[in-house]
Design a protein around this motif. Sequence first.
Motif, PDB file in Angstrom:
ATOM      1  N   MET A   1     -10.144 -10.233  32.808  1.00 22.53           N
ATOM      2  CA  MET A   1     -11.504  -9.873  31.610  1.00 22.53           C
ATOM      3  C   MET A   1     -12.541  -8.829  31.801  1.00 22.53           C
ATOM      4  SD  MET A   1      -8.611 -10.495  29.622  1.00 22.53           S
ATOM      5  CE  MET A   1      -9.630 -10.104  28.016  1.00 22.53           C
ATOM      6  N   THR A   2     -13.001  -9.464  33.119  1.00 22.32           N
ATOM      7  CA  THR A   2     -14.025  -8.063  33.144  1.00 22.32           C
ATOM      8  C   THR A   2     -13.834  -6.889  33.368  1.00 22.32           C
ATOM      9  OG1 THR A   2     -15.685 -10.697  33.658  1.00 22.32           O
ATOM     10  CG2 THR A   2     -16.411  -8.517  34.449  1.00 22.32           C
ATOM     11  N   ALA A   3     -13.067  -6.726  34.553  1.00 26.48           N
ATOM     12  CA  ALA A   3     -12.100  -5.551  34.642  1.00 26.48           C
ATOM     13  C   ALA A   3     -12.425  -4.385  33.986  1.00 26.48           C
ATOM     14  CB  ALA A   3     -11.440  -5.806  36.550  1.00 26.48           C
ATOM     15  N   ILE A   4     -11.369  -5.461  33.197  1.00 26.85           N
ATOM     16  CA  ILE A   4     -10.489  -4.547  31.625  1.00 26.85           C
ATOM     17  C   ILE A   4     -11.729  -4.111  31.192  1.00 26.85           C
ATOM     18  CG2 ILE A   4      -9.049  -4.891  29.523  1.00 26.85           C
ATOM     19  CD1 ILE A   4      -6.795  -6.719  31.712  1.00 26.85           C
ATOM     20  N   ALA A   5     -12.530  -5.454  30.560  1.00 28.51           N
ATOM     21  CA  ALA A   5     -13.547  -4.372  30.226  1.00 28.51           C
ATOM     22  C   ALA A   5     -14.527  -3.425  29.972  1.00 28.51           C
ATOM     23  CB  ALA A   5     -14.656  -5.371  29.292  1.00 28.51           C
ATOM     24  N   ALA A   6     -14.824  -3.297  31.544  1.00 31.38           N
ATOM     25  CA  ALA A   6     -15.949  -2.517  32.259  1.00 31.38           C
ATOM     26  C   ALA A   6     -14.633  -0.653  32.775  1.00 31.38           C
ATOM     27  CB  ALA A   6     -16.063  -2.843  33.852  1.00 31.38           C
ATOM     28  N   ILE A   7     -13.655  -1.147  32.591  1.00 29.78           N
ATOM     29  CA  ILE A   7     -12.980   0.101  32.608  1.00 29.78           C
ATOM     30  C   ILE A   7     -13.129   0.257  31.612  1.00 29.78           C
ATOM     31  CG2 ILE A   7     -10.412   0.661  32.807  1.00 29.78           C
ATOM     32  CD1 ILE A   7      -9.866  -0.741  35.641  1.00 29.78           C
ATOM     33  N   GLY A   8     -13.225  -0.231  30.288  1.00 28.80           N
ATOM     34  CA  GLY A   8     -12.975   0.595  29.133  1.00 28.80           C
ATOM     35  C   GLY A   8     -13.889   1.147  28.751  1.00 28.80           C
ATOM     36  N   LEU A   9     -14.912   1.074  29.049  1.00 33.42           N
ATOM     37  CA  LEU A   9     -16.366   1.173  29.177  1.00 33.42           C
ATOM     38  C   LEU A   9     -16.618   2.215  30.355  1.00 33.42           C
ATOM     39  CD1 LEU A   9     -18.863  -2.124  28.559  1.00 33.42           C
ATOM     40  CD2 LEU A   9     -18.043  -0.116  26.953  1.00 33.42           C
ATOM     41  N   ALA A  22     -12.077 -11.723  41.420  1.00 31.72           N
ATOM     42  CA  ALA A  22     -10.559 -11.707  41.219  1.00 31.72           C
ATOM     43  C   ALA A  22      -9.177 -12.013  42.172  1.00 31.72           C
ATOM     44  CB  ALA A  22      -9.822 -10.774  40.347  1.00 31.72           C
ATOM     45  N   GLU A  23      -9.268 -10.565  43.197  1.00 25.98           N
ATOM     46  CA  GLU A  23      -8.766 -10.911  44.549  1.00 25.98           C
ATOM     47  C   GLU A  23      -8.655 -11.810  45.573  1.00 25.98           C
ATOM     48  OE1 GLU A  23      -6.530  -7.526  47.212  1.00 25.98           O
ATOM     49  OE2 GLU A  23      -8.299  -7.367  46.369  1.00 25.98           O
ATOM     50  N   ALA A  24      -9.992 -12.437  45.481  1.00 31.09           N
ATOM     51  CA  ALA A  24     -10.308 -12.920  46.444  1.00 31.09           C
ATOM     52  C   ALA A  24     -10.208 -14.549  46.089  1.00 31.09           C
ATOM     53  CB  ALA A  24     -12.313 -12.999  46.530  1.00 31.09           C
ATOM     54  N   VAL A  28      -5.180 -14.174  39.868  1.00 32.73           N
ATOM     55  CA  VAL A  28      -3.538 -12.854  39.233  1.00 32.73           C
ATOM     56  C   VAL A  28      -3.496 -11.589  40.312  1.00 32.73           C
ATOM     57  CG1 VAL A  28      -4.525 -10.196  37.871  1.00 32.73           C
ATOM     58  CG2 VAL A  28      -6.490 -11.799  37.667  1.00 32.73           C
ATOM     59  N   GLU A  29      -2.009 -11.719  39.621  1.00 34.90           N
ATOM     60  CA  GLU A  29      -1.103 -11.116  40.330  1.00 34.90           C
ATOM     61  C   GLU A  29      -1.805  -9.568  40.963  1.00 34.90           C
ATOM     62  OE1 GLU A  29      -0.611 -11.550  37.021  1.00 34.90           O
ATOM     63  OE2 GLU A  29       1.552 -12.654  37.116  1.00 34.90           O
ATOM     64  N   TYR A  31      -0.035  -6.835  41.987  1.00 32.81           N
ATOM     65  CA  TYR A  31       0.321  -5.551  41.324  1.00 32.81           C
ATOM     66  C   TYR A  31      -0.460  -5.043  40.230  1.00 32.81           C
ATOM     67  CZ  TYR A  31       2.839  -7.673  37.865  1.00 32.81           C
ATOM     68  OH  TYR A  31       2.498  -8.839  36.411  1.00 32.81           O
ATOM     69  N   ARG A  32      -1.422  -6.270  39.162  1.00 33.16           N
ATOM     70  CA  ARG A  32      -2.007  -6.261  38.279  1.00 33.16           C
ATOM     71  C   ARG A  32      -3.157  -5.669  38.616  1.00 33.16           C
ATOM     72  NH1 ARG A  32      -0.044  -8.410  33.174  1.00 33.16           N
ATOM     73  NH2 ARG A  32       1.284  -9.884  33.754  1.00 33.16           N
ATOM     74  N   ILE A  33      -4.224  -6.168  39.872  1.00 34.88           N
ATOM     75  CA  ILE A  33      -5.129  -5.575  40.623  1.00 34.88           C
ATOM     76  C   ILE A  33      -4.821  -4.757  40.758  1.00 34.88           C
ATOM     77  CG2 ILE A  33      -6.588  -6.378  42.618  1.00 34.88           C
ATOM     78  CD1 ILE A  33      -6.397  -8.929  42.133  1.00 34.88           C
ATOM     79  N   ASP A  34      -3.792  -4.617  41.747  1.00 30.96           N
ATOM     80  CA  ASP A  34      -4.026  -2.894  42.134  1.00 30.96           C
ATOM     81  C   ASP A  34      -3.838  -1.706  41.333  1.00 30.96           C
ATOM     82  OD1 ASP A  34      -3.676  -4.101  44.497  1.00 30.96           O
ATOM     83  OD2 ASP A  34      -1.553  -3.471  44.789  1.00 30.96           O
ATOM     84  N   ARG A  35      -3.400  -2.293  39.719  1.00 29.84           N
ATOM     85  CA  ARG A  35      -2.767  -1.446  39.068  1.00 29.84           C
ATOM     86  C   ARG A  35      -3.925  -1.198  38.458  1.00 29.84           C
ATOM     87  NH1 ARG A  35       1.874  -2.975  35.205  1.00 29.84           N
ATOM     88  NH2 ARG A  35       0.218  -4.546  34.324  1.00 29.84           N
ATOM     89  N   LEU A  36      -4.840  -2.008  37.792  1.00 29.87           N
ATOM     90  CA  LEU A  36      -6.717  -1.372  36.963  1.00 29.87           C
ATOM     91  C   LEU A  36      -7.231  -1.144  38.601  1.00 29.87           C
ATOM     92  CD1 LEU A  36      -7.420  -5.213  35.712  1.00 29.87           C
ATOM     93  CD2 LEU A  36      -6.684  -2.690  34.403  1.00 29.87           C
ATOM     94  N   ALA A  37      -7.020  -1.241  39.741  1.00 25.61           N
ATOM     95  CA  ALA A  37      -8.195  -1.348  40.394  1.00 25.61           C
ATOM     96  C   ALA A  37      -7.418   0.581  40.958  1.00 25.61           C
ATOM     97  CB  ALA A  37      -7.951  -1.517  42.193  1.00 25.61           C
ATOM     98  N   ALA A  38      -6.644   1.037  40.492  1.00 16.11           N
ATOM     99  CA  ALA A  38      -5.658   2.699  40.573  1.00 16.11           C
ATOM    100  C   ALA A  38      -7.119   3.091  39.582  1.00 16.11           C
ATOM    101  CB  ALA A  38      -4.917   2.721  40.151  1.00 16.11           C
ATOM    102  N   VAL A  39      -7.150   2.289  38.457  1.00 14.44           N
ATOM    103  CA  VAL A  39      -7.677   3.707  37.406  1.00 14.44           C
ATOM    104  C   VAL A  39      -9.176   3.262  37.632  1.00 14.44           C
ATOM    105  CG1 VAL A  39      -7.957   2.872  34.819  1.00 14.44           C
ATOM    106  CG2 VAL A  39      -6.350   2.394  35.674  1.00 14.44           C
ATOM    107  N   ALA A  40      -9.696   2.039  38.065  1.00 14.85           N
ATOM    108  CA  ALA A  40     -11.435   2.047  38.570  1.00 14.85           C
ATOM    109  C   ALA A  40     -11.844   3.276  39.479  1.00 14.85           C
ATOM    110  CB  ALA A  40     -11.162   0.491  38.583  1.00 14.85           C
ATOM    111  N   ALA A  41     -10.718   3.316  40.488  1.00  9.65           N
ATOM    112  CA  ALA A  41     -11.314   4.447  41.673  1.00  9.65           C
ATOM    113  C   ALA A  41     -10.274   6.533  40.669  1.00  9.65           C
ATOM    114  CB  ALA A  41      -9.544   4.430  42.463  1.00  9.65           C
ATOM    115  N   LEU A  42      -9.640   6.269  39.780  1.00  7.69           N
ATOM    116  CA  LEU A  42      -9.543   7.443  39.079  1.00  7.69           C
ATOM    117  C   LEU A  42     -10.736   7.810  38.090  1.00  7.69           C
ATOM    118  CD1 LEU A  42      -8.232   9.743  37.663  1.00  7.69           C
ATOM    119  CD2 LEU A  42      -7.323   8.049  36.295  1.00  7.69           C
ATOM    120  N   LEU A  43     -12.244   6.802  37.643  1.00  2.42           N
ATOM    121  CA  LEU A  43     -12.561   6.962  36.586  1.00  2.42           C
ATOM    122  C   LEU A  43     -14.172   7.139  38.286  1.00  2.42           C
ATOM    123  CD1 LEU A  43     -12.550   3.784  34.688  1.00  2.42           C
ATOM    124  CD2 LEU A  43     -12.285   6.081  34.272  1.00  2.42           C
ATOM    125  N   ALA A  44     -13.934   6.123  39.190  1.00  2.00           N
ATOM    126  CA  ALA A  44     -14.816   6.567  39.931  1.00  2.00           C
ATOM    127  C   ALA A  44     -14.768   8.352  40.858  1.00  2.00           C
ATOM    128  CB  ALA A  44     -15.193   5.230  41.303  1.00  2.00           C
TER     129      ALA A  44
END
Length: 162
Positions: A1-9, A22-24, A28-29, A31-44
């Motif tokens: 949830m922290t990652a989702i909030a951070a991405i939203g911001l 979360a991965e460590a 979370v599954e 693929y969900r981590i990969d999907r959110l990490a892809a968005v974070a990488a895009l934002l970065a």
Amino acid sequence: MTAIAAIGLGDATTAQAALAQAEARAEVEGYRIDRLAAVAALLAGDLARALDLAHRARERAASREQVRTTLLLSLVYDRSGAADAAQRELTLLRPLASSAERMAVDALLPLHERLYLAAIEQVALKNPANASLLFKGYLACPEPEEAERRLVERRLAELRPM
């Protein structure tokens, strides 16, 4: 949830740290981590990593998650310069994507990225006027960097009637 909030911001650094934690912890599954990490990488601005993660997310995602994952992959494709690949994916998704699927993806994106994804969807739907309005909305946001702004300006030029 922290990652989702951070991405939203639009805070890619906080999102990436939360996803690593979360991965460590195997919270979370993958693929969900990969999907959110892809968005974070895009934002970065790390398009190569975003592309790698989005592909991996699609490979690992459960069948019920394929639409959401492919919508995000399309966004990454387009931003990586593979607009034709993004359009193919969006065209193939058209009969499958529901408004609930789209809203779930929107919940993972900051506003300016929602506008961009909506714009490329309108291109796939052959609605250039709507796509232009959405791209202009994207440009009105303060978050896009200069490179993204130039990309959208080229996209707008492509949408103008000859």
